[in-house]
Design an enzyme around this catalytic site. Structure first.
Site, PDB file in Angstrom:
ATOM      1  CD  GLU A   1     -18.429  -5.119 -12.426  1.00 12.18           C
ATOM      2  OE1 GLU A   1     -19.305  -4.701 -11.666  1.00 12.18           O
ATOM      3  OE2 GLU A   1     -17.322  -5.530 -12.047  1.00 12.18           O
TER       4      GLU A   1
ATOM      5  NE  ARG B   1     -15.405  -0.028  -7.745  1.00  9.92           N
ATOM      6  CZ  ARG B   1     -16.095  -0.515  -6.727  1.00  9.92           C
ATOM      7  NH1 ARG B   1     -16.070  -1.822  -6.481  1.00  9.92           N
ATOM      8  NH2 ARG B   1     -16.807   0.275  -5.951  1.00  9.92           N
TER       9      ARG B   1
ATOM     10  CG  ASP C   1      -2.108   0.945   1.071  1.00  8.49           C
ATOM     11  OD1 ASP C   1      -1.902   2.146   0.812  1.00  8.49           O
ATOM     12  OD2 ASP C   1      -3.244   0.472   1.191  1.00  8.49           O
TER      13      ASP C   1
ATOM     14  CG  ASP D   1     -18.038 -10.114  -6.637  1.00  9.95           C
ATOM     15  OD1 ASP D   1     -18.918 -10.915  -7.028  1.00  9.95           O
ATOM     16  OD2 ASP D   1     -18.306  -9.035  -6.073  1.00  9.95           O
TER      17      ASP D   1
ATOM     18  CG  HIS E   1     -19.912  -5.809  -8.562  1.00  8.24           C
ATOM     19  ND1 HIS E   1     -19.391  -4.755  -9.264  1.00  8.24           N
ATOM     20  CD2 HIS E   1     -19.705  -5.519  -7.247  1.00  8.24           C
ATOM     21  CE1 HIS E   1     -18.893  -3.859  -8.429  1.00  8.24           C
ATOM     22  NE2 HIS E   1     -19.068  -4.317  -7.191  1.00  8.24           N
TER      23      HIS E   1
END
Length: 238
Positions: A172, A143, A84, A167, A204
């Site tokens: 998308e 995402r 991160d 997912d 999703h």
């Protein structure tokens, strides 16, 4: 003109639980086993899976959801690495921060929990997929734009990627949130990905739990009340 905008937070466990579920399903070849079971093929065959405790798991993004994933998988006894731009002390209790290059090269499982911003577009792409550790499991409940579909196809076909659990999927907005059962799908790359026995794709739905929906409604009402009372809005953006 006086319009204010705020985030509406909900339970990070909804996404975190789903990500861990996809990890386990991928490691244990759940899709392949269930499809063989449907045709009454009960042989062991290629059903042999891997145990999470023997894996090095890379968590990309250590915000609320990423940190929850890290806490949950720490109980399995696996080694956890994190990446991160902004490190936090809570994460360091369970994981060691490393560079993104190290995540790609050292991890048996990589799970993504970062937002869709310009800098995060196609974090796995055709240029870096060959650097992944052979047999890696890729998990994406964040995402779709974080991962290039063509890079996944290349990685699977060249036996670099061992399994994928998603997912969300690239492109998308034109692929999900509609009923396609009587239509011809035109996203060629998505069709190819769905055909692989080691790829699990869900529409999703990771966020969709009773607790998360309750949180969305409650926090929406709380935010409106704070605005009407001219109080500080906890999750205000602008």
């Amino acid at each position: 003109i006086g319009v204010q905008v705020a985030h509406i937070l909900y339970s990070p466990n909804a996404i975190a639980d789903f990500a861990v579920m996809l990890m386990l399903m991928c490691l244990r070849k759940a899709k392949y086993i269930m499809k063989r079971y449907e045709v009454k093929d009960y042989e062991l065959g290629r059903n042999q899976g891997r145990e999470l405790r023997n894996m090095t798991v890379g968590v990309v993004g250590t915000g609320r959801i990423g940190r929850t994933v890290i806490k949950e998988i720490s109980g399995f006894g696996c080694k956890i690495l994190a990446y991160d731009l902004f490190e936090n002390e809570e994460t360091k209790k369970y994981a060691g921060y490393v560079s993104y290059d190290e995540i790609l090269e050292k991890c048996d499982v990589i799970t993504f929990h970062v937002p869709a911003v310009k800098e995060n577009h196609h974090m796995i792409n055709l240029n870096n997929v060959s650097r992944l550790k052979p047999g890696v499991v890729i998990i994406n409940t964040a995402r779709g734009s974080l991962i290039d579909n063509r890079a996944l196809i290349k990685g699977i076909e060249e036996n670099i990627i061992g399994a994928v659990g998603m997912d969300v999927i690239d492109n998308e907005p034109v692929y999900y949130n509609f009923d396609h059962k009587d239509m011809r799908l035109e996203d060629h790359d998505a069709i190819i990905l769905e055909s692989f026995s080691n790829v699990i794709i869900t529409p999703h739905t990771a966020f969709y739990t009773d607790q998360a929906v309750h949180d969305m409604v409650e926090n929406s009402v709380v935010t409106c009340c704070q605005y009407m009372k001219k109080e500080k809005i906890d999750w205000r953006i602008v």
